[in-house]
Design an enzyme around this catalytic site. Structure first.
Site, PDB file in Angstrom:
ATOM      1  CB  SER A  33      -1.072   0.232   1.528  1.00 54.19           C
ATOM      2  OG  SER A  33      -1.266   1.003   0.720  1.00 54.19           O
ATOM      3  CG  ASN A  34      -0.546   4.768  -0.936  1.00 55.23           C
ATOM      4  OD1 ASN A  34      -1.058   5.652  -0.335  1.00 55.23           O
ATOM      5  ND2 ASN A  34      -0.944   4.303  -2.212  1.00 55.23           N
ATOM      6  CG  HIS A  35       3.883   6.170   3.596  1.00 54.70           C
ATOM      7  ND1 HIS A  35       3.666   5.938   4.746  1.00 54.70           N
ATOM      8  CD2 HIS A  35       4.233   6.299   3.367  1.00 54.70           C
ATOM      9  CE1 HIS A  35       5.071   5.053   5.019  1.00 54.70           C
ATOM     10  NE2 HIS A  35       5.538   5.499   4.019  1.00 54.70           N
TER      11      HIS A  35
END
Ligand code: CTP
Ligand code: CA
Length: 224
Positions: free
Chosen positions: A33-35
């Site tokens: 995923s990402n932030h």
């Protein structure tokens, strides 16, 4: 708060906003995923609601509470988000892609937990569909589309390429390394790009930016 003083300038408009990250499963317990916090997309949806629009918010996994009187659609992967958005495009007037969609997903999702038997492990990733590019390709005459771009270098050049290649009417670009901009903050420092215009906006709250985006989309719609 804006809600009481706001004119209902978007009454009767259908607005679709995407927000948050996507999660791409590796196995039943892990994902890539990402932030993205989802804050910017949620702020836009809230602003659109306050202006009287019918709002659909397609959200990846975030820690944020569902918004009241908004059609919430929760998704996990980029493919889920693609399906949720493309099946709801028809009646939308304004579409805003604030989500941080994962560019790739693991080619195979293991159906059992991957055990740490080997010293190294290799994953093969394949490209996810580009949702914004699809929306741009299928854009109806009355629709106004806003994309986002997160860059770490050559902001204007890269962002303008995205605006054009994805057939957007406007694009909000920010540099991850600018103070007060980016993923977890409540403020944003952005550049607003249109076909013949580049505006560097002063630092503002994500809510204020939400109103600014919707106001600009209305302007673009009236110029069509
Ligand atoms: N986007 C999308 N579907 C994808 C990837 C991105 O709809 N599979 C959208 C994002 O929501 C954003 C815009 O495209 O509105 C730009 O995303 P960004 O990650 O900045 O650009 P990419 O086109 O993915 O290119 P790159 O990551 O290589 O810079
Ligand atoms: Ca990307």
């Amino acid at each position: 708060d804006h809600e009481f003083e706001m004119e209902q300038t978007l009454k009767g408009k259908n607005v679709l906003v995407s927000a948050g990250p996507t999660q791409e499963a590796l196995d039943p317990v892990r994902f890539l995923s990402n932030h993205s916090s989802g804050k910017q997309g949620y702020a836009i949806a809230k602003a659109a609601k306050a202006l009287g629009a019918n709002v659909t918010l397609v959200a990846g996994p975030t820690a944020l509470e569902d918004l009241k009187d908004i059609n919430m659609v929760h998704v996990t992967s980029a493919q889920d988000m693609f399906d949720a958005i493309t099946s709801r495009l028809d009646n939308q007037n304004y579409i805003i892609m604030a989500a941080a969609v994962a560019d790739y997903r693991p080619e195979m999702v293991a159906d059992q937990k991957i055990k740490k038997s080997d010293e190294e492990v290799t994953f093969h990733f394949v490209k996810n569909p580009d949702i914004l590019a699809y929306i741009g390709q299928h854009k109806k005459e009355n629709q106004v589309i806003c994309g986002f771009a997160m860059e770490t270098q050559n902001l204007e050049e890269n962002a303008r390429k995205k605006l054009e290649s994805k057939n957007c009417d406007m694009l909000i670009a920010n540099n991850l390394f600018t103070r007060g901009a980016g993923f977890q903050t409540d403020t944003n420092v952005v550049t607003l790009l249109r076909k013949n215009e580049t505006k560097h906006l002063p630092k503002c709250s994500k809510e204020e930016l939400g109103y600014k985006i919707l106001e600009t989309m209305k302007e673009i719609e009236m110029e069509k």
